[in-house]
Write a protein that holds these residues in place. Structure first.
Motif, PDB file in Angstrom:
ATOM      1  N   GLY A  33      -8.113  -3.341   4.315  1.00  0.00           N
ATOM      2  CA  GLY A  33      -8.022  -2.326   3.288  1.00  0.00           C
ATOM      3  C   GLY A  33      -9.398  -1.830   2.882  1.00  0.00           C
ATOM      4  O   GLY A  33     -10.417  -2.459   3.175  1.00  0.00           O
ATOM      5  N   ARG A  67       0.825  -1.209   0.000  1.00  0.00           N
ATOM      6  CA  ARG A  67       0.000   0.000   0.000  1.00  0.00           C
ATOM      7  C   ARG A  67       0.860   1.261   0.000  1.00  0.00           C
ATOM      8  O   ARG A  67       1.996   1.269   0.445  1.00  0.00           O
ATOM      9  CB  ARG A  67      -0.910   0.033   1.242  1.00  0.00           C
ATOM     10  CG  ARG A  67      -1.752  -1.204   1.429  1.00  0.00           C
ATOM     11  CD  ARG A  67      -2.899  -1.287   0.436  1.00  0.00           C
ATOM     12  NE  ARG A  67      -3.429  -2.637   0.323  1.00  0.00           N
ATOM     13  CZ  ARG A  67      -4.211  -3.239   1.197  1.00  0.00           C
ATOM     14  NH1 ARG A  67      -4.581  -2.615   2.283  1.00  0.00           N
ATOM     15  NH2 ARG A  67      -4.628  -4.455   0.983  1.00  0.00           N
ATOM     16  N   ALA A  80      -1.927  -0.514  -4.358  1.00  0.00           N
ATOM     17  CA  ALA A  80      -2.293   0.876  -4.075  1.00  0.00           C
ATOM     18  C   ALA A  80      -3.396   1.399  -5.002  1.00  0.00           C
ATOM     19  O   ALA A  80      -4.165   2.271  -4.611  1.00  0.00           O
ATOM     20  CB  ALA A  80      -1.059   1.775  -4.152  1.00  0.00           C
TER      21      ALA A  80
END
Length: 171
Positions: A156, A26, A38
Motif C-alpha cells: 500500500g 482498500r 482506505a
C-alpha cells in the motif's frame, strides 16, 4: 444462521482471497465495513503473487471462513519460533459485525494451542484505534514494541506516516 466451515485454503483459493482481502481493506468497497484502511493507504492490500508466496512458505497458511459456498473471511497464520503470527484477518465488508472475525480469531488461537505456541502475535497500524480496541477486548495487549510500515508499494501507499504496534495474547 446457516452452517459455516473454517478450513485451510489451497492455491485454487488465491483469486477469491485476492478479491476478498482487497475489497475489505482498500477502495470504496471497503468503506461498507468498519475495518477499512482506505483513509490511511492507497494501492492494494495484497496480490495474487504475494498470496502465492504464502503457499510456498512451509510455516504459513491461510484459514478461510465459508458459508453457503461463499468465501466471507480469512486469516493469515505463520509459525515464527514459539509464536503464531496472525495477519490479514479479513471479513467481507457486507458480512462484518456478525461474529466471523471472532470465529476466525478463535480458530487461529486453537491452532496455536495445538502447535504448542507460547502466544499469538500480530502487528496493527497505530492509527487503527477501533481495531486495537477490538483485539484488546479479546485479550490481546500491546508489547510496547513498534515497527515501521514497509516502504514498499506492494503493501500500500501511505497517505500519512504509518507504523505498527506489536500485540500479543499469551496462551
Amino acid at each position: 444462521m446457516a452452517a459455516f466451515t473454517i478450513s485451510t485454503t489451497t492455491v485454487q483459493d488465491i483469486p477469491a482471497l485476492d478479491r476478498l482481502v482487497n475489497s475489505a481493506y482498500r477502495g470504496d468497497s471497503s468503506r461498507k465495513g468498519w475495518t477499512t484502511e482506505a483513509d490511511l493507504l492507497d494501492g492494494i492490500r495484497t496480490s495474487e503473487e504475494s498470496l502465492q508466496a504464502i503457499f510456498r512458505n512451509p510455516n504459513a497458511q491461510i484459514l478461510k471462513y465459508e458459508q453457503a459456498d461463499q468465501l466471507l473471511g480469512c486469516v493469515y497464520l505463520e509459525q515464527k519460533g514459539d509464536d503464531l503470527y496472525l495477519g490479514m484477518l479479513t471479513v467481507s465488508p457486507e458480512a462484518q459485525a456478525g461474529g466471523i472475525g471472532r470465529q476466525l480469531l478463535a480458530a487461529a488461537e486453537d491452532l496455536a494451542i495445538a502447535k504448542k505456541c507460547r502466544a499469538v502475535t500480530m502487528t496493527v497500524i497505530t492509527q487503527r484505534h477501533e481495531l486495537i480496541a477490538w483485539y484488546e477486548r479479546r485479550g490481546y495487549r500491546s508489547t510496547g514494541e513498534t515497527q515501521p510500515f514497509p516502504d514498499d508499494p506492494r503493501f500500500g501507499i501511505p497517505k500519512q506516516p504509518l507504523a505498527f504496534i506489536v500485540m500479543e495474547k499469551e496462551l
